[in-house]
Design a protein around this motif. Sequence first.
Motif, PDB file in Angstrom:
ATOM      1  N   HIS A 281      11.258   3.631   4.404  1.00 32.84           N
ATOM      2  CA  HIS A 281      11.866   2.943   3.125  1.00 32.84           C
ATOM      3  C   HIS A 281      13.158   3.132   3.036  1.00 32.84           C
ATOM      4  CE1 HIS A 281      10.741   2.794  -1.303  1.00 32.84           C
ATOM      5  NE2 HIS A 281      11.710   1.975  -0.967  1.00 32.84           N
ATOM      6  N   LEU A 282      13.814   2.226   3.266  1.00 32.27           N
ATOM      7  CA  LEU A 282      15.432   2.464   3.005  1.00 32.27           C
ATOM      8  C   LEU A 282      15.827   2.296   1.612  1.00 32.27           C
ATOM      9  CD1 LEU A 282      16.006   0.462   6.042  1.00 32.27           C
ATOM     10  CD2 LEU A 282      16.619   2.800   6.011  1.00 32.27           C
ATOM     11  N   ILE A 283      15.917   3.327   0.710  1.00 26.08           N
ATOM     12  CA  ILE A 283      16.178   3.308  -0.735  1.00 26.08           C
ATOM     13  C   ILE A 283      17.639   2.825  -0.849  1.00 26.08           C
ATOM     14  CG2 ILE A 283      16.126   4.466  -2.857  1.00 26.08           C
ATOM     15  CD1 ILE A 283      13.744   5.773  -1.836  1.00 26.08           C
ATOM     16  N   ASP A 284      17.986   1.837  -1.876  1.00 24.22           N
ATOM     17  CA  ASP A 284      19.305   1.420  -2.101  1.00 24.22           C
ATOM     18  C   ASP A 284      19.983   0.968  -0.723  1.00 24.22           C
ATOM     19  OD1 ASP A 284      20.549   1.202  -4.582  1.00 24.22           O
ATOM     20  OD2 ASP A 284      21.023   3.434  -4.764  1.00 24.22           O
ATOM     21  N   ALA A 285      19.216   0.129  -0.073  1.00 26.31           N
ATOM     22  CA  ALA A 285      19.775  -0.323   1.295  1.00 26.31           C
ATOM     23  C   ALA A 285      21.028  -1.281   1.334  1.00 26.31           C
ATOM     24  CB  ALA A 285      18.441  -0.986   2.134  1.00 26.31           C
TER      25      ALA A 285
ATOM     26  N   ALA B 108       0.747  -1.305  -0.089  1.00 24.28           N
ATOM     27  CA  ALA B 108      -0.181   0.000  -0.043  1.00 24.28           C
ATOM     28  C   ALA B 108       0.797   1.265  -0.107  1.00 24.28           C
ATOM     29  CB  ALA B 108      -0.893   0.078   1.024  1.00 24.28           C
ATOM     30  N   TYR B 109       1.868   1.215   0.743  1.00 21.27           N
ATOM     31  CA  TYR B 109       2.940   2.312   1.021  1.00 21.27           C
ATOM     32  C   TYR B 109       3.347   2.670  -0.481  1.00 21.27           C
ATOM     33  CZ  TYR B 109       7.054   4.932   1.878  1.00 21.27           C
ATOM     34  OH  TYR B 109       8.279   5.880   1.749  1.00 21.27           O
ATOM     35  N   LEU B 110       3.946   1.555  -1.099  1.00 18.88           N
ATOM     36  CA  LEU B 110       4.637   1.885  -2.292  1.00 18.88           C
ATOM     37  C   LEU B 110       3.709   2.395  -3.433  1.00 18.88           C
ATOM     38  CD1 LEU B 110       6.719  -1.424  -2.195  1.00 18.88           C
ATOM     39  CD2 LEU B 110       7.608   0.694  -2.188  1.00 18.88           C
TER      40      LEU B 110
END
Length: 119
Positions: free
Chosen positions: A111-115, A17-19
């Motif tokens: 949300h950790l992008i490029d984690a 849902a968040y995405l």
Amino acid sequence: MAEHNELGKLGEEMAVAYLQKEGYVILETNWTFQKAEIDILAQKENVLAVVEVKTRSSLDFGLPQDFVKPKKIQLLVKAVDEYVSSQDLDVDVRFDIIAIHKEGKSFVIEHLIDAFYHF
């Protein structure tokens, strides 16, 4: 179903849902290849986000994202390579983590992008 499985399922639903709210198109959930399972494959523009969802009822034992181990990362890399080639996609691949933990009666989503990077 065990309570932690219920929590994990709820976390994945919240992550989807968040995405979607953030403009991602969900391509797959719980996609498996050999021993690997990718929680969410989502695309936004020319980026394929490989999303690992980690949900915890508290932070007593550490941050949810601290539970993504190198072995899991290797499996995700192998699986997404297969997914991209089998779907004949021409995209940039990024590995994200959505960390969710309970705070009181609500949940906090990070949300950790490029984690992490594949090696």
